[in-house]
Design an enzyme around this catalytic site. Structure first.
Site, short mmCIF file in Angstrom:
data_model
loop_
_atom_site.label_atom_id
_atom_site.label_comp_id
_atom_site.label_asym_id
_atom_site.label_seq_id
_atom_site.Cartn_x
_atom_site.Cartn_y
_atom_site.Cartn_z
N ASP A 166 0.82 -1.21 0.00
CA ASP A 166 0.00 0.00 0.00
C ASP A 166 0.86 1.27 0.00
O ASP A 166 2.07 1.22 0.21
CB ASP A 166 -0.97 0.01 1.20
CG ASP A 166 -0.31 -0.47 2.50
OD1 ASP A 166 0.94 -0.51 2.56
OD2 ASP A 166 -1.04 -0.77 3.45
N ASN A 191 -7.60 -2.54 14.45
CA ASN A 191 -8.99 -2.77 14.01
C ASN A 191 -9.10 -3.97 13.05
O ASN A 191 -10.15 -4.21 12.49
CB ASN A 191 -9.57 -1.50 13.38
CG ASN A 191 -8.92 -1.15 12.03
OD1 ASN A 191 -8.06 -1.88 11.54
ND2 ASN A 191 -9.34 -0.04 11.46
N HIS A 206 -7.36 -4.39 10.19
CA HIS A 206 -7.07 -4.17 8.77
C HIS A 206 -5.78 -4.89 8.35
O HIS A 206 -4.86 -5.08 9.14
CB HIS A 206 -7.06 -2.69 8.39
CG HIS A 206 -5.89 -1.88 8.89
ND1 HIS A 206 -6.02 -0.59 9.32
CD2 HIS A 206 -4.57 -2.17 9.02
CE1 HIS A 206 -4.84 -0.12 9.68
NE2 HIS A 206 -3.94 -1.07 9.51
N GLU A 210 -9.73 -1.84 5.17
CA GLU A 210 -10.33 -1.47 6.44
C GLU A 210 -11.59 -2.31 6.71
O GLU A 210 -12.20 -2.84 5.77
CB GLU A 210 -10.70 0.02 6.41
CG GLU A 210 -9.50 0.96 6.35
CD GLU A 210 -8.81 1.16 7.70
OE1 GLU A 210 -8.78 0.22 8.52
OE2 GLU A 210 -8.28 2.27 7.93
C1 F6R Z 1 1.42 -1.26 6.19
C2 F6R Z 1 0.13 -1.93 6.33
C3 F6R Z 1 -0.67 -1.86 7.57
C4 F6R Z 1 0.13 -2.15 8.84
C5 F6R Z 1 -0.76 -2.05 10.07
C6 F6R Z 1 0.02 -2.27 11.35
O1 F6R Z 1 1.97 -1.45 4.91
O2 F6R Z 1 -0.26 -2.53 5.39
O3 F6R Z 1 -1.74 -2.78 7.46
O4 F6R Z 1 0.68 -3.43 8.73
O5 F6R Z 1 -1.37 -0.79 10.10
O6 F6R Z 1 0.92 -1.21 11.51
P1 F6R Z 1 2.03 -1.24 12.68
O7 F6R Z 1 2.96 -2.34 12.33
O8 F6R Z 1 2.68 0.11 12.60
O9 F6R Z 1 1.30 -1.49 13.96
#
Ligand code: F6R
Length: 244
Positions: A68, A137, A139, A144
């Site tokens: 992403d 959450n 995702h 989402e």
């Molecule tokens: C990032 C991504 C997100 C993160 C998620 C957890 O490329 O795809 O889904 O993996 O938001 O983020 P952290 O590791 O910062 O808790």
């Protein structure tokens, strides 16, 4: 099928993740790695850099696709995911940057950029392994929680909870982009293997949902139980709601 490993410390978790990727690249030098950003995989990327420096991994033929990118951030923006990948991994290993791909957050035609990203992933033959973190959450990528989930790469409006969670990287919450381009569940499920990392108590509910029998689009990570080869590496805090 899910294989779950619970660790007492993040270093061991990171080393296990790096070993899985090292073994893949040793078996298939031109492997396609699906990569994630965020705090969680940073330790694993450091372990991969150390293994490269110790001559255990040769990245010269490896290809990568990232999950992403924020919409509206140029690649040189310190909070863009392209910048993150360069800083945390690509600048420190012998990978050909031309073979590393991150969605284009500045594409004038977002829909077209999504289609092109899926074409690119298909042309690479889909990831041999897809690294994932998970949002509190639930995702994955920026898919989402919603009543329906999306298969192709698409534009996604970020939830307030995601914007709040990611504000820690920006000077103020107003600077956090409110939308992103993300791989959908389709490309993630085409990966031959999924490597999901989760640390900290904030991820405990999402991990419990993944390990429960339910498929809940309001917790997208729960869908991964449909994939045939998922390795989940968690610390005790993220595993706290599991009976292990
Ligand atoms: C990032 C991504 C997100 C993160 C998620 C957890 O490329 O795809 O889904 O993996 O938001 O983020 P952290 O590791 O910062 O808790």
């Amino acid at each position: 099928m899910i294989k779950l490993y619970v660790y007492d410390n993040e270093q061991e978790l990171a080393e296990h993740g790096a070993l899985i990727i090292q073994e893949l690249i040793q078996a298939k030098p031109n492997a396609v790695l699906g990569l994630a950003t965020g705090s969680t995989p940073v330790g694993m990327y450091q372990a991969l850099i150390a293994r490269y420096q110790a001559n255990k991994i040769d990245f010269s033929k490896v290809r990568t696709v990232n999950l992403d990118e924020y919409l509206g951030l140029e690649p040189s923006h310190p909070q863009s995911y392209r910048y993150f990948m360069n800083e945390n991994l690509f600048n420190h290993i012998n990978i050909d940057k031309q073979q590393t791909h991150v969605p284009d957050g500045l594409a004038p035609d977002g829909e077209k950029a999504c289609e092109q990203y899926d074409e690119l992933i298909e042309s690479l033959g889909y990831p041999d392994i897809q690294v994932l973190g998970v949002g509190a959450n639930g995702h994955i990528g920026f898919n989402e929680p919603a009543s329906t989930l999306t298969a192709p790469t698409h534009l996604e409006v970020l939830k307030t909870s995601t914007i709040e969670a990611n504000a820690r990287f920006f000077n103020s919450i107003d600077e956090v982009p409110t939308s992103a381009i993300t791989m959908g569940l389709g490309a993630i499920f085409q990966a031959k293997r999924i490597l999901l990392l989760a640390t900290g108590e904030a991820k405990a509910e999402a991990i419990a949902s993944l390990m429960s029998p339910k498929l809940d689009p309001n917790c997208p990570v729960s869908m991964l139980k449909l994939h045939h080869d998922v390795v989940v590496l968690v610390d005790r805090k993220a595993a706290k709601l599991l009976a292990v």
